[in-house]
Design a protein around this motif. Sequence first.
Motif, PDB file in Angstrom:
ATOM      1  N   ILE A   1       0.877  -1.185   0.000  1.00  0.00           N
ATOM      2  CA  ILE A   1       0.000   0.000   0.000  1.00  0.00           C
ATOM      3  C   ILE A   1       0.905   1.222   0.000  1.00  0.00           C
ATOM      4  O   ILE A   1       1.823   1.311   0.823  1.00  0.00           O
ATOM      5  N   PRO A   2       0.681   2.180  -0.895  1.00  0.00           N
ATOM      6  CA  PRO A   2       1.523   3.379  -0.882  1.00  0.00           C
ATOM      7  C   PRO A   2       1.491   4.068   0.486  1.00  0.00           C
ATOM      8  O   PRO A   2       0.434   4.122   1.119  1.00  0.00           O
ATOM      9  N   ASN A   3       2.635   4.588   0.941  1.00  0.00           N
ATOM     10  CA  ASN A   3       2.679   5.283   2.231  1.00  0.00           C
ATOM     11  C   ASN A   3       1.654   6.410   2.291  1.00  0.00           C
ATOM     12  O   ASN A   3       1.129   6.727   3.349  1.00  0.00           O
ATOM     13  N   SER A   4       1.377   7.027   1.143  1.00  0.00           N
ATOM     14  CA  SER A   4       0.456   8.172   1.118  1.00  0.00           C
ATOM     15  C   SER A   4      -0.953   7.801   1.560  1.00  0.00           C
ATOM     16  O   SER A   4      -1.708   8.669   1.979  1.00  0.00           O
ATOM     17  N   ILE A   5      -1.327   6.520   1.456  1.00  0.00           N
ATOM     18  CA  ILE A   5      -2.671   6.124   1.931  1.00  0.00           C
ATOM     19  C   ILE A   5      -2.603   5.035   3.003  1.00  0.00           C
ATOM     20  O   ILE A   5      -3.624   4.453   3.362  1.00  0.00           O
ATOM     21  N   ALA A   6      -1.390   4.794   3.536  1.00  0.00           N
ATOM     22  CA  ALA A   6      -1.233   3.732   4.534  1.00  0.00           C
ATOM     23  C   ALA A   6      -2.096   3.972   5.775  1.00  0.00           C
ATOM     24  O   ALA A   6      -2.584   3.017   6.399  1.00  0.00           O
ATOM     25  N   LEU A   7      -2.294   5.255   6.143  1.00  0.00           N
ATOM     26  CA  LEU A   7      -3.081   5.533   7.357  1.00  0.00           C
ATOM     27  C   LEU A   7      -4.535   5.096   7.206  1.00  0.00           C
ATOM     28  O   LEU A   7      -5.235   4.904   8.196  1.00  0.00           O
ATOM     29  N   ARG A   8      -4.983   4.920   5.966  1.00  0.00           N
ATOM     30  CA  ARG A   8      -6.363   4.436   5.787  1.00  0.00           C
ATOM     31  C   ARG A   8      -6.532   3.017   6.301  1.00  0.00           C
ATOM     32  O   ARG A   8      -7.647   2.561   6.525  1.00  0.00           O
ATOM     33  N   LEU A   9      -5.407   2.311   6.513  1.00  0.00           N
ATOM     34  CA  LEU A   9      -5.492   0.962   7.072  1.00  0.00           C
ATOM     35  C   LEU A   9      -5.898   0.994   8.545  1.00  0.00           C
ATOM     36  O   LEU A   9      -6.390  -0.006   9.062  1.00  0.00           O
ATOM     37  N   ILE A  10      -5.660   2.106   9.215  1.00  0.00           N
ATOM     38  CA  ILE A  10      -6.044   2.175  10.630  1.00  0.00           C
ATOM     39  C   ILE A  10      -7.214   3.114  10.886  1.00  0.00           C
ATOM     40  O   ILE A  10      -7.593   3.330  12.020  1.00  0.00           O
ATOM     41  N   VAL A  11      -7.792   3.685   9.845  1.00  0.00           N
ATOM     42  CA  VAL A  11      -9.094   4.294  10.032  1.00  0.00           C
ATOM     43  C   VAL A  11     -10.071   3.113   9.866  1.00  0.00           C
ATOM     44  O   VAL A  11      -9.623   2.014   9.564  1.00  0.00           O
ATOM     45  N   PRO A  12     -11.316   3.166  10.079  1.00  0.00           N
ATOM     46  CA  PRO A  12     -12.132   4.362  10.102  1.00  0.00           C
ATOM     47  C   PRO A  12     -12.481   4.835  11.503  1.00  0.00           C
ATOM     48  O   PRO A  12     -13.023   4.105  12.300  1.00  0.00           O
ATOM     49  N   GLY A  13     -12.155   6.082  11.750  1.00  0.00           N
ATOM     50  CA  GLY A  13     -12.618   6.706  12.978  1.00  0.00           C
ATOM     51  C   GLY A  13     -13.998   7.303  12.754  1.00  0.00           C
ATOM     52  O   GLY A  13     -14.431   7.481  11.615  1.00  0.00           O
ATOM     53  N   VAL A  14     -14.648   7.591  13.856  1.00  0.00           N
ATOM     54  CA  VAL A  14     -15.939   8.281  13.770  1.00  0.00           C
ATOM     55  C   VAL A  14     -15.706   9.696  13.239  1.00  0.00           C
ATOM     56  O   VAL A  14     -14.731  10.350  13.599  1.00  0.00           O
ATOM     57  N   VAL A  15     -16.572  10.136  12.374  1.00  0.00           N
ATOM     58  CA  VAL A  15     -16.474  11.491  11.828  1.00  0.00           C
ATOM     59  C   VAL A  15     -17.052  12.492  12.815  1.00  0.00           C
ATOM     60  O   VAL A  15     -18.098  12.233  13.423  1.00  0.00           O
TER      61      VAL A  15
ATOM     62  N   THR B   1     -30.025   5.766  10.732  1.00  0.00           N
ATOM     63  CA  THR B   1     -30.225   7.164  11.112  1.00  0.00           C
ATOM     64  C   THR B   1     -29.749   7.447  12.537  1.00  0.00           C
ATOM     65  O   THR B   1     -29.744   8.600  12.956  1.00  0.00           O
ATOM     66  N   THR B   2     -29.383   6.391  13.286  1.00  0.00           N
ATOM     67  CA  THR B   2     -28.868   6.624  14.642  1.00  0.00           C
ATOM     68  C   THR B   2     -27.463   6.043  14.818  1.00  0.00           C
ATOM     69  O   THR B   2     -27.031   5.773  15.944  1.00  0.00           O
ATOM     70  N   LYS B   3     -26.758   5.833  13.697  1.00  0.00           N
ATOM     71  CA  LYS B   3     -25.382   5.329  13.767  1.00  0.00           C
ATOM     72  C   LYS B   3     -24.414   6.433  13.382  1.00  0.00           C
ATOM     73  O   LYS B   3     -24.683   7.186  12.443  1.00  0.00           O
ATOM     74  N   PRO B   4     -23.238   6.476  14.036  1.00  0.00           N
ATOM     75  CA  PRO B   4     -22.230   7.448  13.584  1.00  0.00           C
ATOM     76  C   PRO B   4     -21.663   7.023  12.229  1.00  0.00           C
ATOM     77  O   PRO B   4     -21.733   5.858  11.849  1.00  0.00           O
ATOM     78  N   LEU B   5     -21.109   7.997  11.544  1.00  0.00           N
ATOM     79  CA  LEU B   5     -20.452   7.742  10.256  1.00  0.00           C
ATOM     80  C   LEU B   5     -18.975   7.467  10.499  1.00  0.00           C
ATOM     81  O   LEU B   5     -18.360   8.101  11.348  1.00  0.00           O
ATOM     82  N   HIS B   6     -18.409   6.578   9.707  1.00  0.00           N
ATOM     83  CA  HIS B   6     -16.963   6.318   9.775  1.00  0.00           C
ATOM     84  C   HIS B   6     -16.353   6.708   8.441  1.00  0.00           C
ATOM     85  O   HIS B   6     -16.929   6.415   7.383  1.00  0.00           O
ATOM     86  N   HIS B   7     -15.199   7.375   8.489  1.00  0.00           N
ATOM     87  CA  HIS B   7     -14.556   7.842   7.257  1.00  0.00           C
ATOM     88  C   HIS B   7     -13.502   6.836   6.828  1.00  0.00           C
ATOM     89  O   HIS B   7     -12.574   6.545   7.581  1.00  0.00           O
ATOM     90  N   LEU B   8     -13.645   6.315   5.624  1.00  0.00           N
ATOM     91  CA  LEU B   8     -12.701   5.307   5.108  1.00  0.00           C
ATOM     92  C   LEU B   8     -11.544   5.938   4.355  1.00  0.00           C
ATOM     93  O   LEU B   8     -10.529   5.298   4.106  1.00  0.00           O
ATOM     94  N   GLY B   9     -11.706   7.208   3.969  1.00  0.00           N
ATOM     95  CA  GLY B   9     -10.698   7.899   3.163  1.00  0.00           C
ATOM     96  C   GLY B   9     -11.379   8.459   1.922  1.00  0.00           C
ATOM     97  O   GLY B   9     -12.385   7.918   1.453  1.00  0.00           O
ATOM     98  N   SER B  10     -10.817   9.577   1.417  1.00  0.00           N
ATOM     99  CA  SER B  10     -11.373  10.238   0.242  1.00  0.00           C
ATOM    100  C   SER B  10     -12.867  10.493   0.468  1.00  0.00           C
ATOM    101  O   SER B  10     -13.251  10.990   1.525  1.00  0.00           O
ATOM    102  N   ASN B  11     -13.731  10.140  -0.505  1.00  0.00           N
ATOM    103  CA  ASN B  11     -15.159  10.395  -0.291  1.00  0.00           C
ATOM    104  C   ASN B  11     -15.921   9.111   0.036  1.00  0.00           C
ATOM    105  O   ASN B  11     -17.102   8.973  -0.282  1.00  0.00           O
ATOM    106  N   TRP B  12     -15.227   8.168   0.722  1.00  0.00           N
ATOM    107  CA  TRP B  12     -15.834   6.905   1.129  1.00  0.00           C
ATOM    108  C   TRP B  12     -16.101   6.866   2.630  1.00  0.00           C
ATOM    109  O   TRP B  12     -15.245   7.231   3.426  1.00  0.00           O
TER     110      TRP B  12
END
Length: 182
Positions: free
Chosen positions: A5-19, A160-171
């Motif tokens: 995985i390119p280093n530039s997107i490696a941190l997406r491996l340890i997301v998804p955090g709550v938005v 409608t009652t769940k938090p959103l998690h950000h996977l990276g970019s617009n995902w």
Amino acid sequence: MKAQIPNSIALRLIVPGVVGLITTEYRGRTNVTTVSWMMPAGREPPLVALAVHPSTLCHDLIKRSGEFVVNIPTIDVLNQVMTCGRLSGNDVDKFARTGLALAEPKVVRPPLIEQCIAHLECALVNAFQPGDHTIFLGEVAYAQAEEGAFEETWLLEDKTTKPLHHLGSNWFGVLEERIEAS
Ligand SMILES: Cc1cc2nc3c(=O)[nH]c(=O)nc-3n(C[C@H](O)[C@H](O)[C@H](O)COP(=O)(O)O)c2cc1C
């Protein structure tokens, strides 16, 4: 077989955090900013860490005021989440642009966002810059969540009652279900 995985997107491996939609206020100027690099950083007192880029108005207003609110959005306001993460409050009034409505905070000055299902009002206790983002550490001064969404943990009953998690970019994603370990 694992692909590099390119280093530039490696941190997406340890997301998804709550938005979070971070609300800030200083001398009557309010703003809202999408932040997904967010983590718990202490239990007693409860601390939350945000990684915020110094170019943002969010950064400026947290530094000046020493306060912020983490508002937790759902899929119902996904478009507003993107707008608050693409536009700067330096250029536009994001509340007017998105229709996000303000609600009264309990103990800090930045407003709550009515359409969000939970809110953590925080007082800044520390800030440091290990890289190109500043880590703001806030102590939770008051927290509230919709009944039916959170009771000791997120209940994860419907979208409608769940938090959103950000996977990276617009995902984004939402968690499927709550599982109790024995
Ligand atoms: C889904 C999403 C997550 C984001 N997470 C962060 C983040 O964790 N930290 C950050 O500094 N910017 C993050 N951004 C970018 C800011 O929201 C963006 O720079 C915004 O325009 C800053 O607004 P402001 O100048 O009004 O504070 C994110 C954007 C999106 C769309």
